[in-house]
Design a protein around this motif. Structure first.
Motif: not given
Ligand code: MG
Ligand code: ADP
Length: 463
Positions: A173-175, A229-232
């Motif tokens: 996801k982050t990638h 916005l990461d990890d909501i």
């Molecule tokens: Mg991540």
């Protein structure tokens, strides 16, 4: 939340800056103008001080070193001769501190503006290695990748706004999110991009409340072109953070700016999230990332080896592909530890690979090992009976065997301390904690205990 509405005249700010830009552009080259002034955003006007937002710290040094004359001229003509300028920028290296600008009539309070800003809005950098080129596509992530790609081409103008990427840990996801960021950064350097985790966002928000400066916080986020916005999932239950995010979200969306979010579960499963926020998320698109399938795992391994110019025997690659299947992060971890070893002159074969990565694929081990397996291995090793392990004997060697059984049961099984205690003769979970502590200490101090634990461990691993 009326207090959240902007109170300063942002249109006026834009006009002031446009006028300044015009004057500056007449005095410098087009190239300098594009490189050093287009990326600047006006932050705010404080009386007659114009605060500029710079994309990076080195901008400010460069501006001060090269463009003081045209900038001073622009300020004189647009805001008056006693007008001043202040800069804010995301700080890169905390230790470097903030230098006091020298030439443009800066006063102490100006440095304060920067410092306050830097403390509060320390951004997480975007990892330059997270790009589309090395994001392996497969059935497990195809939809998410193509949504990301579409957004990267036309941020803010596709129907993928917001784009919500969801899936379990280590699935990319982050990638993928940062790949969009890197792509836009490269192709539209003037765009302001912020990557931030919900954790950091929350901290900044809370600090801005403490400092009575919610306005700056909102401004900061409302001026971005791309918000990552990461990890909501960590927004759940945080009502006021959700509230402010709701405002920022609406502002960005209405002004055609792109929002990408990630979550570890589907939006619908986000408990403790305000309905109005959830319904906003539905305006865009959600795309999930699933566990990598066999082909994707194989492709990821091959790509990594290729990048490092390393060759593995085909059966080792096959072993990895088949056994590390939970997520990409784990697969990378296993691969890296094999690469590390092979670089140190070890010749790889499947058996070695098996040995090396066994700790990384605990999950497969724990599925197979239960407390009874552990008890059996311990009983065999110490030549004691099951009954003795579970019984009340205080004989030294039996107590030791019992404690080692608890210690290894914790390591090898998914059982809770409570359940381990119950199986081992109905003991309390604090007894189990004590046993684990005792054995950890002994393993560190006593060679013979260390050997015993190692030997039993080996048996359990080959179980
Ligand atoms: Mg991540
Ligand atoms: P998440 O944010 O979903 O927990 P990450 O984006 O941090 O996962 O990914 C974990 C690791 O796996 C990173 O090193 C990332 O580069 C890698 N990775 C994940 N998916 C892929 C993919 N499809 N291709 C290449 N690398 C990937």
């Amino acid at each position: 939340m009326d207090s959240l509405l902007p109170t300063t005249d942002s249109e006026h700010l834009v006009v002031v800056w446009q006028k300044c830009l015009k004057i500056i552009s007449e005095q410098i080259t087009g190239h300098d103008y594009n490189t050093w002034f287009i990326p600047i955003k006006p932050e705010r006007l404080e009386e007659n001080r114009l605060i500029l937002f710079l994309p990076e710290e080195h901008f400010y040094q460069h501006l001060e070193a090269n463009f003081v004359v045209p900038m001073r001229d622009a300020l004189d003509r647009v805001l008056g001769v006693d007008a001043q300028i202040g800069y804010v920028f995301p700080i890169q290296d905390k230790d470097e501190g903030v230098r006091l600008p020298a030439q443009l009539n800066h006063v102490r309070s100006q440095q304060l503006v920067e410092q306050k800003f830097n403390e509060r809005y320390e951004e997480s950098p975007i990892n330059p290695n997270y790009v589309f080129e090395n994001f392996i596509e497969g059935g497990c992530n195809r939809l998410a990748r193509s949504a990301g790609w579409a957004v990267a081409q036309k941020p803010g103008t596709t129907s993928f706004n917001p784009l919500m990427l969801y899936g379990g840990v280590g699935l990319g996801k982050t990638h993928l999110m940062q790949a969009v960021g890197n792509y836009i950064k490269k192709n539209s350097p003037e765009k302001r991009i912020i990557y931030v985790s919900v954790d950091k966002f929350t901290t900044q928000f809370v600090n801005s409340l403490k400092n009575n400066d919610l306005e700056t916080f909102k401004k900061y986020y409302e001026q971005v072109d791309l918000l990552l916005l990461d990890d909501i999932q960590f927004l759940t239950g945080k009502e006021s953070t959700q509230e402010i995010f709701f405002h920022i979200f609406n502002h960005l969306q209405q002004s055609g700016r792109q929002i990408i979010m990630t979550s570890d579960c589907a939006p619908i499963a986000l408990k403790g999230m305000a309905d109005r926020l959830l319904s906003r998320f539905k305006w865009g698109i959600s795309a999930d990332l699933q566990q990598p399938d066999m082909e994707t795992r194989m492709a990821i391994i091959q790509r990594k080896l290729q990048e490092k110019d390393i060759v593995f025997p085909p059966d080792v690659i096959e072993y990895l592909t088949q056994n590390v299947d939970s997520n990409v992060r784990e697969l990378e971890g296993a691969l890296n530890s094999l690469i590390h070893n092979s670089l140190h002159g070890v010749t790889l074969n499947v058996e070695l690979a098996q040995q090396m990565i066994k700790n990384l694929i605990q999950s497969t081990l724990t599925r197979e090992t239960n407390v009874d397996d552990v008890l059996k291995a311990v009983a065999d090793y110490f030549a004691v009976s099951f009954e003795e392990l579970k019984g009340k004997s205080r004989k030294k060697e039996i107590v030791l065997a019992r404690q080692i059984a608890m210690y290894l049961a914790k390591e090898f099984t998914p059982n809770s301390l409570k359940s381990i205690g119950i199986i081992l003769g109905g003991r309390d979970h604090s007894t189990v904690i004590h046993a684990i502590q005792t054995i950890s200490d002994m393993v560190a101090e006593k060679k013979d205990i260390q050997t015993a634990v190692e030997d039993i461990r080996k048996k359990l691993e080959n179980h």
